[in-house]
Design a protein around this motif. Structure first.
Motif, mmCIF file in Angstrom:
data_model
loop_
_atom_site.group_PDB
_atom_site.id
_atom_site.type_symbol
_atom_site.label_atom_id
_atom_site.label_comp_id
_atom_site.label_asym_id
_atom_site.label_seq_id
_atom_site.Cartn_x
_atom_site.Cartn_y
_atom_site.Cartn_z
ATOM 1 N N ALA A 140 0.815 -1.216 0.000
ATOM 2 C CA ALA A 140 0.000 0.000 0.000
ATOM 3 C C ALA A 140 0.851 1.270 0.000
ATOM 4 O O ALA A 140 0.372 2.343 -0.387
ATOM 5 N N ARG A 141 2.114 1.141 0.417
ATOM 6 C CA ARG A 141 2.998 2.310 0.464
ATOM 7 C C ARG A 141 3.943 2.369 -0.736
ATOM 8 O O ARG A 141 4.922 3.127 -0.727
ATOM 9 N N THR A 142 3.649 1.596 -1.779
ATOM 10 C CA THR A 142 4.514 1.556 -2.963
ATOM 11 C C THR A 142 4.715 2.945 -3.563
ATOM 12 O O THR A 142 5.849 3.364 -3.843
ATOM 13 N N ALA A 143 3.636 3.673 -3.793
ATOM 14 C CA ALA A 143 3.747 5.002 -4.408
ATOM 15 C C ALA A 143 4.577 5.946 -3.539
ATOM 16 O O ALA A 143 5.388 6.731 -4.060
ATOM 17 N N ASP A 144 4.406 5.865 -2.218
ATOM 18 C CA ASP A 144 5.173 6.725 -1.318
ATOM 19 C C ASP A 144 6.661 6.376 -1.356
ATOM 20 O O ASP A 144 7.519 7.271 -1.320
ATOM 21 N N MET A 145 6.974 5.076 -1.418
ATOM 22 C CA MET A 145 8.380 4.678 -1.473
ATOM 23 C C MET A 145 9.020 5.068 -2.798
ATOM 24 O O MET A 145 10.193 5.453 -2.847
ATOM 25 N N GLU A 146 8.266 4.983 -3.876
ATOM 26 C CA GLU A 146 8.805 5.403 -5.171
ATOM 27 C C GLU A 146 9.036 6.916 -5.186
ATOM 28 O O GLU A 146 10.046 7.392 -5.727
ATOM 29 N N ALA A 147 8.132 7.661 -4.577
ATOM 30 C CA ALA A 147 8.328 9.114 -4.474
ATOM 31 C C ALA A 147 9.538 9.422 -3.596
ATOM 32 O O ALA A 147 10.349 10.318 -3.905
ATOM 33 N N ALA A 148 9.678 8.671 -2.491
ATOM 34 C CA ALA A 148 10.811 8.865 -1.584
ATOM 35 C C ALA A 148 12.132 8.551 -2.281
ATOM 36 O O ALA A 148 13.145 9.219 -2.043
ATOM 37 N N GLU A 149 12.122 7.538 -3.142
ATOM 38 C CA GLU A 149 13.336 7.174 -3.875
ATOM 39 C C GLU A 149 13.801 8.342 -4.750
ATOM 40 O O GLU A 149 14.994 8.674 -4.785
ATOM 41 N N LYS A 150 12.872 8.961 -5.468
ATOM 42 C CA LYS A 150 13.230 10.093 -6.329
ATOM 43 C C LYS A 150 13.751 11.266 -5.502
ATOM 44 O O LYS A 150 14.754 11.907 -5.862
ATOM 45 N N LEU A 151 13.090 11.548 -4.398
ATOM 46 C CA LEU A 151 13.531 12.635 -3.529
ATOM 47 C C LEU A 151 14.917 12.350 -2.954
ATOM 48 O O LEU A 151 15.765 13.246 -2.853
ATOM 49 N N TYR A 152 15.135 11.103 -2.580
ATOM 50 C CA TYR A 152 16.412 10.700 -1.979
ATOM 51 C C TYR A 152 17.556 10.891 -2.969
ATOM 52 O O TYR A 152 18.610 11.452 -2.629
ATOM 53 N N ILE A 153 17.372 10.408 -4.189
ATOM 54 C CA ILE A 153 18.440 10.491 -5.188
ATOM 55 C C ILE A 153 18.747 11.950 -5.528
ATOM 56 O O ILE A 153 19.918 12.347 -5.637
ATOM 57 N N THR A 154 17.717 12.757 -5.663
ATOM 58 C CA THR A 154 17.926 14.183 -5.926
ATOM 59 C C THR A 154 18.674 14.844 -4.781
ATOM 60 O O THR A 154 19.645 15.585 -4.993
ATOM 61 N N ALA A 155 18.245 14.554 -3.557
ATOM 62 C CA ALA A 155 18.900 15.133 -2.375
ATOM 63 C C ALA A 155 20.336 14.633 -2.251
ATOM 64 O O ALA A 155 21.234 15.384 -1.847
ATOM 65 N N GLY A 156 20.569 13.370 -2.618
ATOM 66 C CA GLY A 156 21.910 12.817 -2.554
ATOM 67 C C GLY A 156 22.869 13.551 -3.472
ATOM 68 O O GLY A 156 23.978 13.930 -3.067
ATOM 69 N N TYR A 157 22.456 13.781 -4.693
ATOM 70 C CA TYR A 157 23.310 14.486 -5.646
ATOM 71 C C TYR A 157 23.494 15.952 -5.274
ATOM 72 O O TYR A 157 24.519 16.555 -5.603
ATOM 73 N N ASN A 158 22.513 16.525 -4.586
ATOM 74 C CA ASN A 158 22.600 17.933 -4.188
ATOM 75 C C ASN A 158 23.240 18.128 -2.816
ATOM 76 O O ASN A 158 23.348 19.265 -2.335
ATOM 77 N N GLY A 159 23.629 17.029 -2.166
ATOM 78 C CA GLY A 159 24.230 17.140 -0.842
ATOM 79 C C GLY A 159 23.271 17.605 0.221
ATOM 80 O O GLY A 159 23.658 18.284 1.178
ATOM 81 N N GLU A 160 21.996 17.229 0.088
ATOM 82 C CA GLU A 160 20.977 17.719 1.015
ATOM 83 C C GLU A 160 20.226 16.593 1.726
ATOM 84 O O GLU A 160 19.075 16.771 2.140
ATOM 85 N N LEU A 161 20.842 15.454 1.886
ATOM 86 C CA LEU A 161 20.168 14.341 2.555
ATOM 87 C C LEU A 161 19.803 14.677 3.996
ATOM 88 O O LEU A 161 18.847 14.124 4.544
ATOM 89 N N HIS A 162 20.546 15.573 4.608
ATOM 90 C CA HIS A 162 20.259 15.941 5.999
ATOM 91 C C HIS A 162 18.891 16.596 6.138
ATOM 92 O O HIS A 162 18.290 16.573 7.217
ATOM 93 N N ALA A 163 18.387 17.173 5.035
ATOM 94 C CA ALA A 163 17.107 17.882 5.091
ATOM 95 C C ALA A 163 15.968 17.072 4.500
ATOM 96 O O ALA A 163 14.848 17.576 4.369
ATOM 97 N N LEU A 164 16.227 15.806 4.162
ATOM 98 C CA LEU A 164 15.231 15.010 3.451
ATOM 99 C C LEU A 164 13.983 14.730 4.279
ATOM 100 O O LEU A 164 12.883 14.608 3.735
ATOM 101 N N GLY A 165 14.122 14.636 5.579
ATOM 102 C CA GLY A 165 12.994 14.278 6.435
ATOM 103 C C GLY A 165 11.793 15.190 6.286
ATOM 104 O O GLY A 165 10.652 14.764 6.443
ATOM 105 N N ARG A 166 12.070 16.437 5.949
ATOM 106 C CA ARG A 166 10.971 17.410 5.823
ATOM 107 C C ARG A 166 10.149 17.191 4.557
ATOM 108 O O ARG A 166 9.033 17.690 4.453
#
Length: 279
Positions: free
Chosen positions: A33-59
């Protein structure tokens, strides 16, 4: 401190694998049931990783609500313990060359480390980009540490570009027994924040001491061979041999404690003129 390619496996593949034969309910259905949320989180994570902003991902991540335990179980009971999930686990583990731990560059990678801990970020529990092959010592030392700001972030092997610069250096202390001291030499292209992160990573995992201990063993076993080469061919030939050994390590693995050690030995007039006989 080695760079790795980001895993080609996706979270969608991971979800399919961990739930394929998962009979435990409501775990399987809650994870799906959380598939769509995890796929969205994956995209956000990869973008934040390349931008050096993983520390702010929780928001930015979707809230997990009452599903946290099921999302964590997707890793513990599915990716680690499940037959199909283990296939995904092993594919990610294969991403490290020569099975070497990228966090320390010395240990053998035997487990997957959550770069952002699953206890605080359950939605990231089985996102491959958040799973880094590591040795057990680094995994235990890192534990559930999460960064609070940009300077608090440890290096991420998938996203942090250290560049083609020899930033890991060593100097030989001319004493008996001789010892190597390791330190970071920042590249001119590194920002102040990134330099702080590299130094923080180096200190957090105690790499200076780890490398020095490993170097002491190498010096003890190599000195007889180097003394023999010095006697047979002279100091210039010994220096060339050491420089070539350093270059070999650099070309194969980049910045390693072995390469930094050999480079330091080649630069030491004391060593190439007989200092190894004092070790």
């Amino acid at each position: 401190m080695l760079q790795l390619e980001i895993p080609t496996v996706t979270v969608a593949e991971a979800i399919a694998a961990v739930t394929q034969r998962m009979r435990l309910q409501p775990h399987s259905s809650r994870i799906l049931a959380r598939t769509a949320d995890m796929e969205a989180a994956e995209k956000l994570y990869i973008t934040a990783g390349y931008n050096g902003e993983l520390h702010a991902l929780g928001r930015e991540l979707p809230a997990t609500g009452n599903d946290s335990e099921y999302l964590v179980y997707a890793y513990d009971g599915g990716l680690v313990a499940g037959k199909q999930g283990r296939v995904i686990y092993d594919r990610i583990m294969e991403g490290t060359p020569h099975e070497r731990c990228p966090l320390c560059g010395r240990g053998i990678a035997t487990t997957l480390d959550h770069q952002l801990p699953k206890s605080e970020y359950p939605l990231l529990a089985i996102i491959p980009a958040n799973l880094v092959p590591a040795c057990s010592a680094c995994n235990q030392r890192k534990s559930s540490k999460a960064p609070v700001d940009a300077s608090d972030m440890l290096l991420h092997p998938y996203f942090d570009e250290l560049g083609a610069h020899r930033w890991l250096r060593a100097r030989i202390h001319e004493e008996s027994p001789a010892r190597a001291e390791y330190f970071i030499e920042p590249a001119d292209t590194w920002s102040i924040t990134f330099t702080d992160r590299v130094v923080k990573h180096f200190n957090f995992f105690g790499l200076g001491r780890q490398y020095a201990v490993a170097a002491a063993g190498k010096l003890a076993t190599a000195r007889i061979r180097h003394a023999g080469l010095l006697e047979r061919a002279g100091s210039d030939e010994l220096r060339l041999h050491l420089a070539e050994a350093a270059e070999g390590h650099w070309l194969v693995s980049g910045n390693t404690w072995e390469g930094a050690l050999y480079a330091a030995l080649a630069e030491s007039d004391w060593y190439v003129n007989g200092g190894m006989n004092e070790i």
